[in-house]
Design a protein around this motif. Sequence first.
Motif, short mmCIF file in Angstrom:
data_model
loop_
_atom_site.label_atom_id
_atom_site.label_comp_id
_atom_site.label_asym_id
_atom_site.label_seq_id
_atom_site.Cartn_x
_atom_site.Cartn_y
_atom_site.Cartn_z
N THR A 248 0.83 -1.20 0.00
CA THR A 248 0.00 0.00 0.00
C THR A 248 0.86 1.25 0.00
N VAL A 249 0.49 2.21 -0.81
CA VAL A 249 1.18 3.50 -0.84
C VAL A 249 0.60 4.41 0.23
N VAL A 250 1.47 5.03 1.00
CA VAL A 250 1.04 6.01 2.00
C VAL A 250 1.88 7.26 1.84
N ARG A 251 1.26 8.36 1.48
CA ARG A 251 1.95 9.65 1.43
C ARG A 251 2.12 10.15 2.86
N LEU A 252 3.35 10.51 3.22
CA LEU A 252 3.66 10.82 4.61
C LEU A 252 3.68 12.33 4.87
N GLY A 253 3.15 12.70 6.02
CA GLY A 253 3.17 14.10 6.44
C GLY A 253 4.01 14.32 7.67
N VAL A 254 5.00 13.44 7.88
CA VAL A 254 5.91 13.57 9.03
C VAL A 254 7.31 13.84 8.52
N SER A 255 8.17 14.31 9.42
CA SER A 255 9.55 14.58 9.04
C SER A 255 10.35 13.29 8.96
N MET A 256 11.47 13.35 8.27
CA MET A 256 12.27 12.16 7.99
C MET A 256 12.64 11.33 9.23
#
Length: 242
Positions: free
Chosen positions: A61-69
């Motif tokens: 599953t693809v998840v676009r992340l909104g957290v820092s590295m």
Amino acid sequence: MGVAQEALELARGGAQTGEFVFRVSDVQECAASGQEDCSESACAPASAHPSSGEKPFEIATVVRLGVSMPYVPAVPYVVALGLCQFLRALDENFGICWPYDICYKDQVVASIKATAGYQEGMFAVVSIVADVKALSSAFGVAGNTELLAKKVSELVVQSVGVWEQQVKRARSFAGPIALILSDYFDMVPLLGQQVYKVYPSGNVALTARFGGIDVWGHAILVDQDGKEILVSEDEASVVPAV
């Protein structure tokens, strides 16, 4: 091409959160962006499969992340926690085998991995290899692998989304899995037990008590002299002492 690689290609092409690819055994069934264009391909290596002998079910599953590295290494732990909490609500014999396999009693029934990348923003591809029977029964979708894939993918997205909200509320970075560590502890049945540290070669390095897990995901083993030994997931596995 494996499902994880296919999902990576989708993500690099701009796929958004929730798009996924799945397969059962050696027949691939696709569900990406609502498409049903399916083709046959070889299944994942046997070493990647859970151990109960049922048909392997694979989903990425693809998840676009909104957290820092710095938070990205937590993603497979977050998904393992979310999946285990769901399964545990049905049967308390489910648990997490460190670092992020799902076990039923002493048997691994699902293995989780995450691969991060950057294309039009940061993303992760979360891949799960599981016994199709174990998951189908838990999700109540016996015989419908397409619906199973959809439900598993939704749970992956939900788990990551809830965690991202925790991250956004946090005022400081204490370690990738610090925010979920307490809940994660509750899902690891081997904590406090005697275990073997086992190298990838299969050699047993030592017998110790499984004392805990740190905020970076290391297993903390305590030897007979009370010395704490940190174990990374790449270095060795932790299995019950017999």
